[in-house]
Design an enzyme around this catalytic site. Structure first.
Site, short mmCIF file in Angstrom:
data_model
loop_
_atom_site.label_atom_id
_atom_site.label_comp_id
_atom_site.label_asym_id
_atom_site.label_seq_id
_atom_site.Cartn_x
_atom_site.Cartn_y
_atom_site.Cartn_z
N ARG A 37 4.39 -7.52 6.01
CA ARG A 37 4.04 -5.88 6.19
C ARG A 37 2.95 -5.59 7.06
NH1 ARG A 37 4.20 -1.29 2.74
NH2 ARG A 37 2.30 -0.39 2.21
N ILE A 63 1.66 4.94 5.55
CA ILE A 63 2.84 3.90 5.22
C ILE A 63 2.98 3.97 3.58
CG2 ILE A 63 1.29 1.70 5.18
CD1 ILE A 63 3.67 -0.04 5.89
N SER A 64 4.02 3.96 2.98
CA SER A 64 4.21 4.15 1.64
C SER A 64 3.69 2.81 1.09
CB SER A 64 5.65 4.37 1.19
OG SER A 64 6.06 5.49 1.42
N GLN A 65 3.32 3.11 -0.42
CA GLN A 65 3.10 1.69 -1.09
C GLN A 65 4.23 0.88 -1.27
OE1 GLN A 65 2.42 4.09 -4.94
NE2 GLN A 65 2.16 2.05 -5.65
#
Length: 239
Positions: A37, A63-65
């Site tokens: 990530r 960016i999403s969790q």
């Protein structure tokens, strides 16, 4: 100089953010363990790559969790070997996770800067089963339809008809939908037949608006980009 132990952070993320909160799909957990990530976030926030929250990326987006990424992919019910369409590539992280499970991943991003960056990062990691297109995601990517699974990382006022028609019978579509551009319900749609779809609510979520012809409309400030597939070297063709 301190060196970050990225594999340890990924393990911690999987155990405490995903498994502890109910993500059980082994393929999803393994994919989240393998994909770095930290490669998909800007240098300024890289040390926070595995924190349990969204992070800023280029072009004013996020960016999403990790949990949301895992939850939405798990909701697709992938068995392995599928053709998957993603709408809203962002930095390319979710597409990279999907690539660990699916046979082919097609991802559409409306912002050229993000599309080019996603393609470049994906290729730099040696991922070869992801294709990136810059264009209107609400129209899908019909050339490669039908898809066994479609996932949308932005919230629309309703489910785009184009995405429904590109879903294979028996396939699943996961998308945030709601009348408020900043708050939606995450729904999973299963295509039963040519004309019949079964929907279910699976979570309350907050995503950026789904901008496009079958979403919240075209951007007000910029000319709508012509759809284009990004070539292997991730350079945007500006003819």
């Amino acid at each position: 100089m301190n060196t970050v132990d990225w594999p340890a952070q990924r393990c911690n993320m999987v155990e405490h953010q995903l498994r502890a909160r109910g993500v059980r799909d082994r393929a999803v957990l393994d994919a989240m363990l393998r994909v770095p990530r930290e490669a998909f976030v800007p240098e300024a926030v890289r040390e926070s790559a595995y924190q349990d929250s969204p992070l800023p990326i280029a072009a004013g987006q996020t960016i999403s969790q990790p949990y949301i990424v895992a939850f939405m992919i798990e909701a697709l019910g992938l068995q392995g070997g599928e053709w998957v369409l993603e709408i809203g590539a962002g930095s390319g992280y979710a597409a990279a996770v999907l690539s660990e499970i699916a046979a082919e991943v097609y991802t559409v991003e409306r912002i050229e800067e993000l599309a080019a960056g996603a393609a470049q990062t994906i290729r730099s990691l040696g991922i070869r089963n992801v294709q990136v297109r810059c264009g209107d995601g609400t129209l899908g990517w019909p050339e490669h339809a039908p898809y066994q699974a479609i996932v949308v990382a932005a919230g629309g006022p309703e489910v785009p008809e184009s995405l429904q028609t590109q879903l294979q019978i028996g396939g699943r579509l996961v998308i945030p939908v709601g009348g408020d551009p900043t708050s939606q319900g995450l729904i999973r749609i299963t295509r039963i037949s040519e004309t019949q779809f079964d929907g279910e609510d699976i979570a309350d979520v907050r995503f950026v608006p789904l901008i496009g012809a079958q979403g919240w409309g075209k951007p007000s400030s910029d000319k709508w980009p012509q759809s284009r597939n990004l070539p292997f070297n991730a350079m945007v063709d500006r003819k």
